[in-house]
Design a protein around this motif. Structure first.
Motif, PDB file in Angstrom:
ATOM      1  N   CYS A  96      13.151  48.340  86.590  1.00 34.36           N
ATOM      2  CA  CYS A  96      12.900  47.780  85.268  1.00 34.36           C
ATOM      3  C   CYS A  96      14.013  48.232  84.339  1.00 34.36           C
ATOM      4  CB  CYS A  96      11.528  48.203  84.735  1.00 34.36           C
ATOM      5  SG  CYS A  96      11.457  49.911  84.178  1.00 34.36           S
ATOM      6  N   GLY A  97      13.949  47.757  83.124  1.00 35.65           N
ATOM      7  CA  GLY A  97      14.981  48.116  82.158  1.00 35.65           C
ATOM      8  C   GLY A  97      16.053  47.045  82.068  1.00 35.65           C
ATOM      9  N   ASP A  98      17.191  47.422  81.503  1.00 36.73           N
ATOM     10  CA  ASP A  98      18.278  46.477  81.241  1.00 36.73           C
ATOM     11  C   ASP A  98      19.350  46.571  82.319  1.00 36.73           C
ATOM     12  OD1 ASP A  98      17.260  45.562  78.704  1.00 36.73           O
ATOM     13  OD2 ASP A  98      17.794  47.527  77.915  1.00 36.73           O
ATOM     14  N   LEU A  99      19.878  45.413  82.709  1.00 40.39           N
ATOM     15  CA  LEU A  99      21.007  45.348  83.630  1.00 40.39           C
ATOM     16  C   LEU A  99      22.072  44.479  82.978  1.00 40.39           C
ATOM     17  CD1 LEU A  99      22.178  46.147  86.346  1.00 40.39           C
ATOM     18  CD2 LEU A  99      21.119  44.111  87.344  1.00 40.39           C
ATOM     19  N   ASN A 100      23.140  45.120  82.505  1.00 37.51           N
ATOM     20  CA  ASN A 100      24.210  44.428  81.782  1.00 37.51           C
ATOM     21  C   ASN A 100      25.354  44.128  82.752  1.00 37.51           C
ATOM     22  OD1 ASN A 100      23.258  44.775  78.824  1.00 37.51           O
ATOM     23  ND2 ASN A 100      23.070  46.827  79.695  1.00 37.51           N
ATOM     24  N   ILE A 101      25.656  42.838  82.919  1.00 35.22           N
ATOM     25  CA  ILE A 101      26.601  42.404  83.939  1.00 35.22           C
ATOM     26  C   ILE A 101      27.695  41.549  83.303  1.00 35.22           C
ATOM     27  CG2 ILE A 101      26.831  41.294  86.194  1.00 35.22           C
ATOM     28  CD1 ILE A 101      23.722  41.382  86.350  1.00 35.22           C
ATOM     29  N   SER A 102      28.940  41.854  83.637  1.00 37.45           N
ATOM     30  CA  SER A 102      30.077  41.016  83.244  1.00 37.45           C
ATOM     31  C   SER A 102      30.482  40.165  84.447  1.00 37.45           C
ATOM     32  CB  SER A 102      31.253  41.890  82.799  1.00 37.45           C
ATOM     33  OG  SER A 102      32.403  41.108  82.595  1.00 37.45           O
ATOM     34  N   VAL A 103      30.652  38.861  84.225  1.00 35.67           N
ATOM     35  CA  VAL A 103      30.923  37.927  85.327  1.00 35.67           C
ATOM     36  C   VAL A 103      31.970  36.913  84.872  1.00 35.67           C
ATOM     37  CG1 VAL A 103      29.866  36.354  86.992  1.00 35.67           C
ATOM     38  CG2 VAL A 103      28.480  38.150  85.960  1.00 35.67           C
ATOM     39  N   LYS A 117      17.515  32.771  89.408  1.00 37.88           N
ATOM     40  CA  LYS A 117      16.054  32.781  89.305  1.00 37.88           C
ATOM     41  C   LYS A 117      15.424  33.563  90.460  1.00 37.88           C
ATOM     42  CE  LYS A 117      11.999  29.790  88.785  1.00 37.88           C
ATOM     43  NZ  LYS A 117      11.229  30.404  89.888  1.00 37.88           N
ATOM     44  N   ARG A 118      16.048  33.507  91.631  1.00 36.11           N
ATOM     45  CA  ARG A 118      15.497  34.241  92.777  1.00 36.11           C
ATOM     46  C   ARG A 118      15.532  35.742  92.528  1.00 36.11           C
ATOM     47  NH1 ARG A 118      18.497  31.081  97.809  1.00 36.11           N
ATOM     48  NH2 ARG A 118      19.009  29.224  96.613  1.00 36.11           N
ATOM     49  N   PHE A 119      16.599  36.215  91.873  1.00 34.67           N
ATOM     50  CA  PHE A 119      16.677  37.636  91.558  1.00 34.67           C
ATOM     51  C   PHE A 119      15.640  38.012  90.509  1.00 34.67           C
ATOM     52  CE2 PHE A 119      18.537  41.249  89.198  1.00 34.67           C
ATOM     53  CZ  PHE A 119      18.654  42.155  90.246  1.00 34.67           C
ATOM     54  N   ILE A 120      15.504  37.180  89.487  1.00 37.90           N
ATOM     55  CA  ILE A 120      14.534  37.449  88.427  1.00 37.90           C
ATOM     56  C   ILE A 120      13.112  37.409  88.980  1.00 37.90           C
ATOM     57  CG2 ILE A 120      13.577  36.538  86.269  1.00 37.90           C
ATOM     58  CD1 ILE A 120      16.447  35.658  85.563  1.00 37.90           C
ATOM     59  N   ASP A 121      12.834  36.472  89.877  1.00 35.55           N
ATOM     60  CA  ASP A 121      11.502  36.413  90.489  1.00 35.55           C
ATOM     61  C   ASP A 121      11.229  37.646  91.342  1.00 35.55           C
ATOM     62  OD1 ASP A 121      11.012  33.987  89.335  1.00 35.55           O
ATOM     63  OD2 ASP A 121      11.455  32.791  91.113  1.00 35.55           O
ATOM     64  N   LYS A 122      12.260  38.166  91.979  1.00 34.98           N
ATOM     65  CA  LYS A 122      12.103  39.334  92.858  1.00 34.98           C
ATOM     66  C   LYS A 122      11.925  40.614  92.050  1.00 34.98           C
ATOM     67  CE  LYS A 122      14.111  41.333  97.036  1.00 34.98           C
ATOM     68  NZ  LYS A 122      15.213  41.219  98.041  1.00 34.98           N
ATOM     69  N   TYR A 123      12.610  40.693  90.896  1.00 30.77           N
ATOM     70  CA  TYR A 123      12.527  41.887  90.057  1.00 30.77           C
ATOM     71  C   TYR A 123      12.187  41.481  88.622  1.00 30.77           C
ATOM     72  CZ  TYR A 123      15.057  43.779  94.057  1.00 30.77           C
ATOM     73  OH  TYR A 123      15.433  44.138  95.322  1.00 30.77           O
ATOM     74  N   PRO A 124      10.951  41.057  88.392  1.00 32.45           N
ATOM     75  CA  PRO A 124      10.592  40.501  87.078  1.00 32.45           C
ATOM     76  C   PRO A 124      10.649  41.508  85.938  1.00 32.45           C
ATOM     77  CG  PRO A 124       8.632  40.806  88.462  1.00 32.45           C
ATOM     78  CD  PRO A 124       9.823  41.040  89.343  1.00 32.45           C
ATOM     79  N   SER A 125      10.648  42.806  86.244  1.00 31.60           N
ATOM     80  CA  SER A 125      10.687  43.805  85.174  1.00 31.60           C
ATOM     81  C   SER A 125      12.106  44.139  84.727  1.00 31.60           C
ATOM     82  CB  SER A 125       9.981  45.093  85.628  1.00 31.60           C
ATOM     83  OG  SER A 125       8.604  44.855  85.856  1.00 31.60           O
ATOM     84  N   LEU A 126      13.092  43.636  85.451  1.00 30.82           N
ATOM     85  CA  LEU A 126      14.479  43.844  85.035  1.00 30.82           C
ATOM     86  C   LEU A 126      14.866  42.823  83.969  1.00 30.82           C
ATOM     87  CD1 LEU A 126      16.514  44.590  88.290  1.00 30.82           C
ATOM     88  CD2 LEU A 126      16.271  46.068  86.311  1.00 30.82           C
ATOM     89  N   LYS A 291      21.955  48.865  92.881  1.00 25.71           N
ATOM     90  CA  LYS A 291      21.799  48.702  94.330  1.00 25.71           C
ATOM     91  C   LYS A 291      20.968  47.458  94.645  1.00 25.71           C
ATOM     92  CE  LYS A 291      20.568  51.150  98.558  1.00 25.71           C
ATOM     93  NZ  LYS A 291      19.937  49.966  99.160  1.00 25.71           N
ATOM     94  N   ALA A 292      19.900  47.235  93.863  1.00 33.40           N
ATOM     95  CA  ALA A 292      19.078  46.043  94.077  1.00 33.40           C
ATOM     96  C   ALA A 292      19.895  44.777  93.843  1.00 33.40           C
ATOM     97  CB  ALA A 292      17.870  46.071  93.136  1.00 33.40           C
ATOM     98  N   PHE A 293      20.763  44.792  92.830  1.00 29.41           N
ATOM     99  CA  PHE A 293      21.594  43.626  92.538  1.00 29.41           C
ATOM    100  C   PHE A 293      22.602  43.385  93.660  1.00 29.41           C
ATOM    101  CE2 PHE A 293      25.140  41.648  89.941  1.00 29.41           C
ATOM    102  CZ  PHE A 293      24.513  40.414  89.821  1.00 29.41           C
ATOM    103  N   ILE A 294      23.218  44.447  94.161  1.00 29.35           N
ATOM    104  CA  ILE A 294      24.188  44.308  95.262  1.00 29.35           C
ATOM    105  C   ILE A 294      23.501  43.786  96.515  1.00 29.35           C
ATOM    106  CG2 ILE A 294      25.702  45.579  96.828  1.00 29.35           C
ATOM    107  CD1 ILE A 294      26.326  47.463  94.484  1.00 29.35           C
ATOM    108  N   ASP A 295      22.334  44.356  96.841  1.00 24.26           N
ATOM    109  CA  ASP A 295      21.604  43.911  98.037  1.00 24.26           C
ATOM    110  C   ASP A 295      21.228  42.437  97.916  1.00 24.26           C
ATOM    111  OD1 ASP A 295      21.818  46.430  99.076  1.00 24.26           O
ATOM    112  OD2 ASP A 295      19.765  47.043  98.589  1.00 24.26           O
ATOM    113  N   TRP A 296      20.837  42.022  96.716  1.00 23.12           N
ATOM    114  CA  TRP A 296      20.470  40.614  96.507  1.00 23.12           C
ATOM    115  C   TRP A 296      21.689  39.705  96.641  1.00 23.12           C
ATOM    116  CZ3 TRP A 296      22.019  37.234  92.585  1.00 23.12           C
ATOM    117  CH2 TRP A 296      21.341  36.015  92.558  1.00 23.12           C
TER     118      TRP A 296
END
Length: 304
Positions: A96-103, A117-126, A291-296
Protein backbone atom coordinates in the motif's frame (compact mmCIF):
# COMPACT_ATOMS: atom_id res chain seq x y z
CA UNK A 1 5.88 -20.34 36.60
CA UNK A 2 9.32 -20.26 34.97
CA UNK A 3 9.17 -19.75 31.22
CA UNK A 4 11.80 -21.71 29.31
CA UNK A 5 13.57 -20.52 26.17
CA UNK A 6 11.05 -19.91 23.36
CA UNK A 7 11.94 -22.75 21.01
CA UNK A 8 9.86 -23.71 18.00
CA UNK A 9 8.36 -26.54 20.03
CA UNK A 10 7.32 -24.18 22.83
CA UNK A 11 5.80 -21.66 20.41
CA UNK A 12 3.91 -24.43 18.63
CA UNK A 13 2.68 -25.71 21.98
CA UNK A 14 1.55 -22.23 23.04
CA UNK A 15 -0.44 -21.84 19.84
CA UNK A 16 -2.02 -25.24 20.35
CA UNK A 17 -2.78 -24.38 24.01
CA UNK A 18 -4.47 -21.11 23.00
CA UNK A 19 -6.77 -22.88 20.53
CA UNK A 20 -7.60 -25.62 23.02
CA UNK A 21 -8.23 -23.06 25.77
CA UNK A 22 -10.57 -21.10 23.48
CA UNK A 23 -12.48 -24.22 22.48
CA UNK A 24 -12.22 -26.02 25.81
CA UNK A 25 -11.91 -29.18 23.79
CA UNK A 26 -8.90 -31.05 22.48
CA UNK A 27 -11.11 -32.60 19.81
CA UNK A 28 -12.31 -29.26 18.40
CA UNK A 29 -8.77 -27.83 18.65
CA UNK A 30 -7.53 -30.80 16.63
CA UNK A 31 -10.10 -30.06 13.91
CA UNK A 32 -9.02 -26.41 13.72
CA UNK A 33 -5.32 -27.28 13.66
CA UNK A 34 -5.77 -30.22 11.27
CA UNK A 35 -4.18 -32.55 13.81
CA UNK A 36 -5.34 -35.66 15.60
CA UNK A 37 -6.81 -35.38 19.08
CA UNK A 38 -3.89 -37.37 20.47
CA UNK A 39 -1.40 -35.00 18.80
CA UNK A 40 -3.06 -32.01 20.48
CA UNK A 41 -3.05 -33.81 23.82
CA UNK A 42 0.63 -34.65 23.35
CA UNK A 43 1.55 -31.04 22.52
CA UNK A 44 -0.27 -29.77 25.62
CA UNK A 45 1.40 -32.37 27.82
CA UNK A 46 4.85 -31.46 26.49
CA UNK A 47 4.12 -27.77 27.10
CA UNK A 48 3.04 -28.45 30.66
CA UNK A 49 6.20 -30.42 31.28
CA UNK A 50 8.36 -27.69 29.77
CA UNK A 51 6.67 -25.01 31.89
CA UNK A 52 6.50 -27.17 35.03
CA UNK A 53 2.79 -26.40 35.58
CA UNK A 54 -0.59 -27.97 34.94
CA UNK A 55 -2.68 -25.95 32.50
CA UNK A 56 -5.86 -28.02 32.22
CA UNK A 57 -7.99 -29.94 34.68
CA UNK A 58 -8.96 -33.00 32.69
CA UNK A 59 -12.29 -34.57 33.59
CA UNK A 60 -14.43 -37.06 31.65
CA UNK A 61 -15.96 -35.12 28.71
CA UNK A 62 -14.93 -31.82 30.26
CA UNK A 63 -11.89 -29.53 30.36
CA UNK A 64 -11.24 -26.54 32.57
CA UNK A 65 -8.29 -24.25 33.04
CA UNK A 66 -6.18 -24.15 36.15
CA UNK A 67 -5.27 -20.78 37.62
CA UNK A 68 -1.92 -21.01 35.84
CA UNK A 69 -3.75 -21.96 32.65
CA UNK A 70 -6.00 -18.89 32.94
CA UNK A 71 -2.99 -16.61 33.46
CA UNK A 72 -1.13 -18.13 30.53
CA UNK A 73 -4.15 -17.93 28.24
CA UNK A 74 -4.51 -14.21 28.93
CA UNK A 75 -0.84 -13.51 28.25
CA UNK A 76 -0.63 -15.70 25.16
CA UNK A 77 -3.88 -14.37 23.68
CA UNK A 78 -2.72 -10.78 24.09
CA UNK A 79 0.76 -11.34 22.69
CA UNK A 80 -0.34 -13.60 19.83
CA UNK A 81 -2.97 -11.00 18.98
CA UNK A 82 -0.37 -8.22 19.00
CA UNK A 83 1.90 -10.34 16.83
CA UNK A 84 -0.88 -11.08 14.34
CA UNK A 85 -1.70 -7.36 14.13
CA UNK A 86 1.94 -6.47 13.54
CA UNK A 87 2.30 -9.10 10.83
CA UNK A 88 -0.89 -7.89 9.20
CA UNK A 89 0.36 -4.30 9.37
CA UNK A 90 3.70 -5.26 7.86
CA UNK A 91 1.98 -7.06 4.99
CA UNK A 92 -0.35 -4.12 4.43
CA UNK A 93 2.57 -1.71 4.36
CA UNK A 94 4.27 -3.83 1.73
CA UNK A 95 1.53 -3.35 -0.82
CA UNK A 96 0.00 0.00 0.00
CA UNK A 97 1.02 3.62 -0.08
CA UNK A 98 2.38 5.70 -2.94
CA UNK A 99 4.44 4.47 -5.89
CA UNK A 100 5.91 7.35 -7.89
CA UNK A 101 7.12 6.27 -11.33
CA UNK A 102 8.83 8.20 -14.14
CA UNK A 103 8.21 6.70 -17.60
CA UNK A 104 9.03 7.77 -21.17
CA UNK A 105 5.85 9.25 -22.71
CA UNK A 106 5.28 6.83 -25.59
CA UNK A 107 6.19 3.77 -23.49
CA UNK A 108 3.62 4.94 -20.95
CA UNK A 109 0.90 5.46 -23.56
CA UNK A 110 1.52 2.53 -25.90
CA UNK A 111 2.82 -0.22 -23.57
CA UNK A 112 2.29 0.53 -19.90
CA UNK A 113 -1.14 2.18 -19.82
CA UNK A 114 -2.99 -0.60 -21.69
CA UNK A 115 -1.72 -3.07 -19.07
CA UNK A 116 -1.78 -0.88 -15.95
CA UNK A 117 -5.28 -1.89 -14.83
CA UNK A 118 -3.98 -5.42 -14.19
CA UNK A 119 -1.40 -4.05 -11.76
CA UNK A 120 -3.95 -1.85 -10.02
CA UNK A 121 -6.38 -4.77 -9.74
CA UNK A 122 -3.62 -6.94 -8.27
CA UNK A 123 -2.51 -4.30 -5.74
CA UNK A 124 -5.56 -2.11 -5.12
CA UNK A 125 -4.05 -0.47 -2.03
CA UNK A 126 -1.13 0.97 -3.98
CA UNK A 127 -1.58 4.53 -5.20
CA UNK A 128 0.16 4.90 -8.56
CA UNK A 129 1.57 8.31 -9.55
CA UNK A 130 2.78 8.14 -13.15
CA UNK A 131 4.78 10.99 -14.65
CA UNK A 132 6.05 10.99 -18.24
CA UNK A 133 9.37 12.44 -19.34
CA UNK A 134 12.38 11.56 -21.48
CA UNK A 135 14.91 13.18 -19.14
CA UNK A 136 16.71 11.14 -16.50
CA UNK A 137 15.56 11.41 -12.90
CA UNK A 138 17.72 13.00 -10.22
CA UNK A 139 16.95 10.59 -7.41
CA UNK A 140 18.80 12.81 -4.93
CA UNK A 141 16.43 15.74 -5.36
CA UNK A 142 13.27 14.27 -6.89
CA UNK A 143 10.66 12.16 -5.12
CA UNK A 144 10.41 9.31 -7.65
CA UNK A 145 10.57 5.78 -6.29
CA UNK A 146 11.68 4.35 -9.61
CA UNK A 147 11.96 5.17 -13.30
CA UNK A 148 11.80 3.32 -16.58
CA UNK A 149 14.55 4.34 -18.99
CA UNK A 150 15.22 3.54 -22.62
CA UNK A 151 18.99 3.49 -22.67
CA UNK A 152 22.19 1.52 -22.17
CA UNK A 153 21.59 0.57 -18.54
CA UNK A 154 24.71 2.32 -17.27
CA UNK A 155 23.65 4.35 -14.24
CA UNK A 156 26.36 4.57 -11.62
CA UNK A 157 25.24 4.32 -8.02
CA UNK A 158 21.74 3.11 -8.88
CA UNK A 159 20.03 -0.27 -8.89
CA UNK A 160 19.30 -1.26 -12.50
CA UNK A 161 17.00 -4.06 -13.71
CA UNK A 162 16.80 -4.91 -17.40
CA UNK A 163 13.17 -5.19 -18.53
CA UNK A 164 13.11 -5.98 -22.23
CA UNK A 165 14.87 -5.51 -25.54
CA UNK A 166 13.49 -3.50 -28.43
CA UNK A 167 13.58 -3.63 -32.23
CA UNK A 168 12.78 -0.96 -34.79
CA UNK A 169 11.47 -0.69 -38.33
CA UNK A 170 10.00 2.01 -40.61
CA UNK A 171 6.18 2.15 -40.72
CA UNK A 172 3.62 4.17 -42.61
CA UNK A 173 0.06 3.94 -43.88
CA UNK A 174 -0.75 1.47 -46.64
CA UNK A 175 -1.78 4.28 -48.98
CA UNK A 176 1.48 6.15 -48.39
CA UNK A 177 3.52 2.98 -49.05
CA UNK A 178 1.66 2.39 -52.34
CA UNK A 179 1.91 6.00 -53.45
CA UNK A 180 5.66 6.08 -52.92
CA UNK A 181 6.29 2.51 -54.14
CA UNK A 182 7.85 1.53 -50.82
CA UNK A 183 6.92 -2.16 -50.67
CA UNK A 184 10.24 -3.97 -50.96
CA UNK A 185 12.02 -0.77 -52.04
CA UNK A 186 13.79 0.92 -49.09
CA UNK A 187 15.80 3.04 -51.56
CA UNK A 188 12.59 4.94 -52.31
CA UNK A 189 12.76 6.47 -48.83
CA UNK A 190 14.84 9.23 -50.41
CA UNK A 191 11.62 10.66 -51.84
CA UNK A 192 9.65 10.33 -48.60
CA UNK A 193 8.85 12.56 -45.67
CA UNK A 194 10.62 11.04 -42.64
CA UNK A 195 8.94 11.49 -39.28
CA UNK A 196 11.36 11.81 -36.37
CA UNK A 197 11.02 11.38 -32.64
CA UNK A 198 13.23 14.31 -31.64
CA UNK A 199 13.99 12.78 -28.24
CA UNK A 200 13.88 8.98 -28.53
CA UNK A 201 16.10 8.67 -25.45
CA UNK A 202 18.00 10.96 -23.13
CA UNK A 203 20.48 13.25 -24.95
CA UNK A 204 19.62 11.75 -28.35
CA UNK A 205 19.70 13.74 -31.58
CA UNK A 206 16.58 14.01 -33.68
CA UNK A 207 17.99 11.81 -36.47
CA UNK A 208 19.63 9.17 -34.28
CA UNK A 209 17.01 6.42 -34.63
CA UNK A 210 16.70 6.78 -38.39
CA UNK A 211 20.44 7.02 -38.94
CA UNK A 212 21.11 3.92 -36.87
CA UNK A 213 18.50 1.92 -38.79
CA UNK A 214 19.87 3.18 -42.13
CA UNK A 215 23.46 2.30 -41.25
CA UNK A 216 22.46 -1.21 -40.19
CA UNK A 217 20.68 -1.78 -43.51
CA UNK A 218 22.90 0.17 -45.89
CA UNK A 219 20.08 2.53 -46.84
CA UNK A 220 20.63 6.10 -48.01
CA UNK A 221 18.33 8.61 -46.35
CA UNK A 222 17.28 12.04 -47.64
CA UNK A 223 19.21 14.96 -46.22
CA UNK A 224 17.46 17.42 -43.93
CA UNK A 225 13.88 16.49 -44.80
CA UNK A 226 11.20 15.49 -42.39
CA UNK A 227 9.07 16.47 -39.45
CA UNK A 228 10.13 16.18 -35.82
CA UNK A 229 7.96 15.49 -32.80
CA UNK A 230 8.83 15.49 -29.12
CA UNK A 231 7.05 12.16 -28.61
CA UNK A 232 7.28 8.95 -30.62
CA UNK A 233 3.50 8.37 -30.44
CA UNK A 234 2.93 11.66 -32.29
CA UNK A 235 5.22 10.59 -35.13
CA UNK A 236 3.34 7.28 -35.31
CA UNK A 237 0.00 9.06 -35.41
CA UNK A 238 1.33 11.27 -38.20
CA UNK A 239 2.36 8.12 -40.10
CA UNK A 240 -1.14 6.67 -39.68
CA UNK A 241 -2.54 9.83 -41.27
CA UNK A 242 -0.36 9.49 -44.34
CA UNK A 243 2.05 12.32 -43.59
CA UNK A 244 5.18 10.24 -43.97
CA UNK A 245 7.22 7.31 -42.65
CA UNK A 246 7.98 6.96 -38.94
CA UNK A 247 10.53 4.81 -37.17
CA UNK A 248 8.45 2.36 -35.17
CA UNK A 249 9.50 0.37 -32.14
CA UNK A 250 8.04 -3.12 -31.95
CA UNK A 251 6.67 -2.49 -28.44
CA UNK A 252 4.61 0.44 -29.73
CA UNK A 253 3.27 -0.65 -33.11
CA UNK A 254 1.95 -4.22 -32.70
CA UNK A 255 -1.69 -3.13 -32.48
CA UNK A 256 -1.45 -0.75 -35.45
CA UNK A 257 0.23 -3.38 -37.62
CA UNK A 258 -2.35 -5.99 -36.68
CA UNK A 259 -5.24 -3.63 -37.45
CA UNK A 260 -3.66 -2.39 -40.69
CA UNK A 261 -3.52 1.23 -39.57
CA UNK A 262 0.23 0.97 -40.13
CA UNK A 263 2.28 -1.25 -42.41
CA UNK A 264 5.97 -2.17 -42.47
CA UNK A 265 6.74 -1.83 -46.20
CA UNK A 266 9.99 -3.81 -45.99
CA UNK A 267 11.17 -6.48 -43.59
CA UNK A 268 14.25 -4.66 -42.39
CA UNK A 269 13.74 -4.73 -38.65
CA UNK A 270 16.90 -4.21 -36.57
CA UNK A 271 17.55 -4.72 -32.86
CA UNK A 272 17.64 -1.40 -31.10
CA UNK A 273 21.01 -0.47 -29.58
CA UNK A 274 19.12 0.53 -26.44
CA UNK A 275 16.96 -1.39 -24.00
CA UNK A 276 14.27 -0.72 -21.39
CA UNK A 277 15.46 -0.67 -17.78
CA UNK A 278 13.90 -0.01 -14.41
CA UNK A 279 16.12 2.17 -12.22
CA UNK A 280 15.87 3.09 -8.55
CA UNK A 281 18.07 4.02 -5.60
CA UNK A 282 20.03 1.05 -4.29
CA UNK A 283 18.41 1.28 -0.87
CA UNK A 284 14.98 1.03 -2.52
CA UNK A 285 15.81 -2.17 -4.41
CA UNK A 286 14.29 -4.32 -1.65
CA UNK A 287 11.17 -2.19 -1.29
CA UNK A 288 8.13 -4.50 -1.53
CA UNK A 289 6.33 -1.93 -3.67
CA UNK A 290 9.14 -1.71 -6.22
CA UNK A 291 9.70 -5.46 -6.18
CA UNK A 292 5.99 -6.02 -6.83
CA UNK A 293 6.14 -3.58 -9.76
CA UNK A 294 9.22 -5.27 -11.24
CA UNK A 295 7.70 -8.75 -10.87
CA UNK A 296 4.51 -7.53 -12.57
CA UNK A 297 6.49 -5.98 -15.44
CA UNK A 298 8.26 -9.32 -15.95
CA UNK A 299 4.89 -11.08 -15.94
CA UNK A 300 3.44 -8.66 -18.50
CA UNK A 301 6.48 -9.07 -20.73
CA UNK A 302 5.82 -12.80 -20.94
CA UNK A 303 2.12 -12.48 -21.79
CA UNK A 304 2.49 -9.58 -24.24
Amino acid sequence: MQLPRLTGSILSGLHCFLIAADQMSFTRAAEILCLTQSAVSHKIKNLEEALGVTLFIRQPRRLSLTDDGKRLKEVVAQNFGDLANELRELRTQELCGDLNISVPPTFAQRWLLPRLKRFIDKYPSLRIHLRTRNELVDFQTESFDCAIYFGNGKHSGLHVVKLMDESMMPVCSHDYAKRHHLYGNPANLTACMLLHDAAPWAKAGRNDEWQYWAQQNGVLLPDGTGCTFDRADLSLQAAERGIGVAMGRASFIAEQLESGRLVAPFTLSVPSPLTYYLVCRKEMATSPRIKAFIDWLEEMKKVS
